[in-house]
Design an enzyme around this catalytic site. Structure first.
Site, PDB file in Angstrom:
ATOM      1  N   GLU A 189      37.009  86.234 135.543  1.00  0.00           N
ATOM      2  CA  GLU A 189      36.880  87.519 136.245  1.00  0.00           C
ATOM      3  C   GLU A 189      35.504  87.497 136.887  1.00  0.00           C
ATOM      4  O   GLU A 189      34.501  87.729 136.218  1.00  0.00           O
ATOM      5  CB  GLU A 189      36.998  88.682 135.260  1.00  0.00           C
ATOM      6  CG  GLU A 189      38.348  88.815 134.583  1.00  0.00           C
ATOM      7  CD  GLU A 189      39.447  89.309 135.520  1.00  0.00           C
ATOM      8  OE1 GLU A 189      39.131  89.754 136.643  1.00  0.00           O
ATOM      9  OE2 GLU A 189      40.619  89.229 135.129  1.00  0.00           O
ATOM     10  N   CYS A 224      32.065  95.269 139.419  1.00  0.00           N
ATOM     11  CA  CYS A 224      32.594  94.188 140.261  1.00  0.00           C
ATOM     12  C   CYS A 224      33.572  94.724 141.293  1.00  0.00           C
ATOM     13  O   CYS A 224      33.823  94.075 142.292  1.00  0.00           O
ATOM     14  CB  CYS A 224      33.266  93.158 139.378  1.00  0.00           C
ATOM     15  SG  CYS A 224      34.496  93.901 138.315  1.00  0.00           S
ATOM     16  N   GLU A 236      27.432  90.519 147.127  1.00  0.00           N
ATOM     17  CA  GLU A 236      27.665  91.673 146.258  1.00  0.00           C
ATOM     18  C   GLU A 236      26.346  92.438 146.089  1.00  0.00           C
ATOM     19  O   GLU A 236      25.330  91.841 145.749  1.00  0.00           O
ATOM     20  CB  GLU A 236      28.108  91.095 144.906  1.00  0.00           C
ATOM     21  CG  GLU A 236      28.870  91.990 144.030  1.00  0.00           C
ATOM     22  CD  GLU A 236      29.345  91.242 142.775  1.00  0.00           C
ATOM     23  OE1 GLU A 236      28.839  90.142 142.455  1.00  0.00           O
ATOM     24  OE2 GLU A 236      30.221  91.782 142.105  1.00  0.00           O
TER      25      GLU A 236
END
Ligand code: NAP
Length: 482
Positions: free
Chosen positions: A254, A288, A385
């Site tokens: 993940e 995330c 990100e």
């Protein structure tokens, strides 16, 4: 147990014992809201991990053979223990991680939901009887726990990221060696305390803290560890995938995201702004699945920006333990510096700050909730990100353009779109290269659905019935001569 101090465990949990590092060395854990040391954890390495793997290996045959309803019963108890101690476990989480207490308590509740969900799913984990191609044969497909599972988790959801791994593993009879993030170890160690309290046999759950490379190195090297499940950055995920090759472990990854949040002209403006706030500013933007890039169609752009900036400026920033606080500190000052880099890159390239843009007056690792307009594809946050409370708004003209921009990334975790056009929803579902798509919702994580990404956001699913499959091996037996 009551009060968060009762759950603050400053030791490894190996083979049913709370133990220090062999060297006796410890690492300080600090509260990001005020920099104060909360406690210490063992600075362990390969030797302690090796003993944890031995314990998990020894415990596996008996635990795998435990009756299904006994295993399910342990999970029910775990669920109840989590909810009975939700306030204390939430406080522990806020103190080590910084998120507002309401969010932390919500995380404990979500973890409990995963535990209950996988207790339910384990009872429906069925094999198959497949029609044979020739007469006289029977073909049975059966499911079996993979064995010892290594788990490595990040700091941003220190409790629920472990819940999504521990619950399915324990539900099907796997045993576990877990390593929580060093900045937020106590919510991870609390799972060992919960396992102890509800009566898991020794060796079934083992948790080791300390050097990531040494602990993970040992987990990856040992052939007895049959599966590794990791949540964290794509860089470390790639390293672990490479390391898994030598012993051909199953892996679930993940990893990072770069979520587009698309608002079309036909969207409900208020709902879109509400969704954007939740998707962007929950956990101070450190999730995330956070909206990383807000693409807003030209016709609704100005109205959206005005409302978003107004609501963003009104967010209450402070210590997560203070009532009413909506955004806590970032995890550390390095995270603040990274957000500053995004802001300065964007403003140098023509972006305009609509609100925020600076360190918060509270000092430390607090940062103002920020909106930047005039974002373009050459700015850093188009590719990376952000992991902080910064919402960049890009203006777009057509569905075709925005689809291309949304997919222009190596990541493929979550994305969001606000529209009332159902035909468009199907085009988005087919065209967006993401593992999860939120339509008219900025908050989509739920136990019933398979959470996970495509492309470099990872492999494997957590939640849903798929989340159990990741902990099972499939065998088939061909019975001839009947
Ligand atoms: P990270 O730096 O990759 O750390 C995650 C875990 O990996 C921590 O336990 C860390 O240990 C450990 N680690 C560090 N170096 C390692 C090594 N050489 N070998 C093995 N393990 C190692 O990620 P993070 O900064 O904590 O978390 C943020 C990232 O996680 C973001 O990219 C975010 O998108 C991603 N994330 C993904 C999901 C998802 O479900 N897809 C969910 C949450 C977060 P130490 O703490 O000891 O360094």
């Amino acid at each position: 147990m009551s009060g968060f101090a009762a759950w603050l465990k400053e030791a490894n949990y190996i083979n049913g014992e709370w133990v220090a590092a062999d060297s006796g060395q410890t690492i300080d854990v600090t509260n990001p809201a005020n920099g104060q040391v909360i406690g210490t954890i063992p600075n362990s390495g390969a030797a302690e991990t090796s003993r944890a793997v031995d314990a998990a290996k020894a415990a596996f045959p008996e635990f795998a053979a435990m009756s299904l309803m006994d295993r399910v019963g342990l999970l029910w108890k775990m669920h109840d223990a989590l909810m009975d101690n939700q306030a204390a476990l939430g406080e522990l989480l806020t103190i080590e991680m910084g998120k507002p207490l309401a969010e932390a308590k919500g995380e404990i509740a979500i973890g409990a939901q995963y535990v209950r969900w996988f207790a339910e799913e384990a009872r429906r984990s069925k094999g198959e009887i497949v029609p044979p191609g020739v007469n006289g044969r029977r073909i049975l497909v059966t499911k079996h726990p993979v064995g010892v599972v290594g788990m490595i988790t990040p700091w941003n959801f220190p409790s629920s990221m472990l819940a999504r791994k521990l619950a399915p593993a324990l539900a099907v009879g796997c045993t576990v060696v877990a390593k929580p993030a060093t900045q937020t170890p106590y919510s991870g160690l609390a799972w060992a305390a919960l396992a102890e309290e509800v009566g898991y046999p020794k060796g079934v759950v083992n948790i080791v803290t300390g050097s990531a490379s040494k602990i993970a190195g040992e987990i990856m090297e040992r052939p007895e560890v049959r599966k590794v499940t990791f949540t964290g950055s794509t860089g470390i995920g790639k390293l672990l995938i490479r390391q898994s090759a030598d012993t051909v472990k199953k892996v679930s990854m993940e990893l990072g995201g770069n979520a587009p949040f698309i608002v079309f002209d036909d969207a409900d403006l208020d709902a879109a702004v509400e969704g954007a706030m939740v998707s962007k500013f929950r956990n101070a933007g450190q999730t995330c699945v956070c909206a990383n890039r807000m693409y807003v169609q030209a016709g609704i752009h100005d109205a959206f920006v005005a409302k978003l900036a107004e609501k963003t400026a009104a967010l209450k920033v402070g210590d997560g333990m203070t009532a009413g606080v909506e955004q806590g500190p970032l995890v550390d000052v390095a995270a603040v510096e990274k957000v500053e880099e995004f802001v300065s890159d964007a403003t140098q390239k023509g972006g305009r700050i609509a609100t925020g843009g600076n360190r918060h007056g509270n000092g430390g690792s607090f940062f103002e909730p920020t909106v930047i307009v005039g974002a373009t594809q050459d700015m850093m946050f188009a590719k990376e990100e952000i992991f902080g409370p910064l919402a960049p708004v890009f203006k777009f003209e057509t569905e075709e353009d925005v689809m291309a921009m949304a997919n222009d990334t190596e990541f493929g975790l979550a994305c969001y779109a606000y529209t009332t056009d159902m035909a468009r929803v199907f085009r988005l579902n087919e065209g967006l290269e993401y593992g999860m798509i939120g339509i008219n919702s900025g908050l989509i994580t739920t136990v019933e659905a398979p959470f996970g990404g495509v492309k470099e956001s990872g492999m494997g699913k957590e939640g849903g019935s798929q989340g159990l499959e990741d902990y099972l091996d499939t065998k088939y037996v061909c019975i001839d001569g009947i």
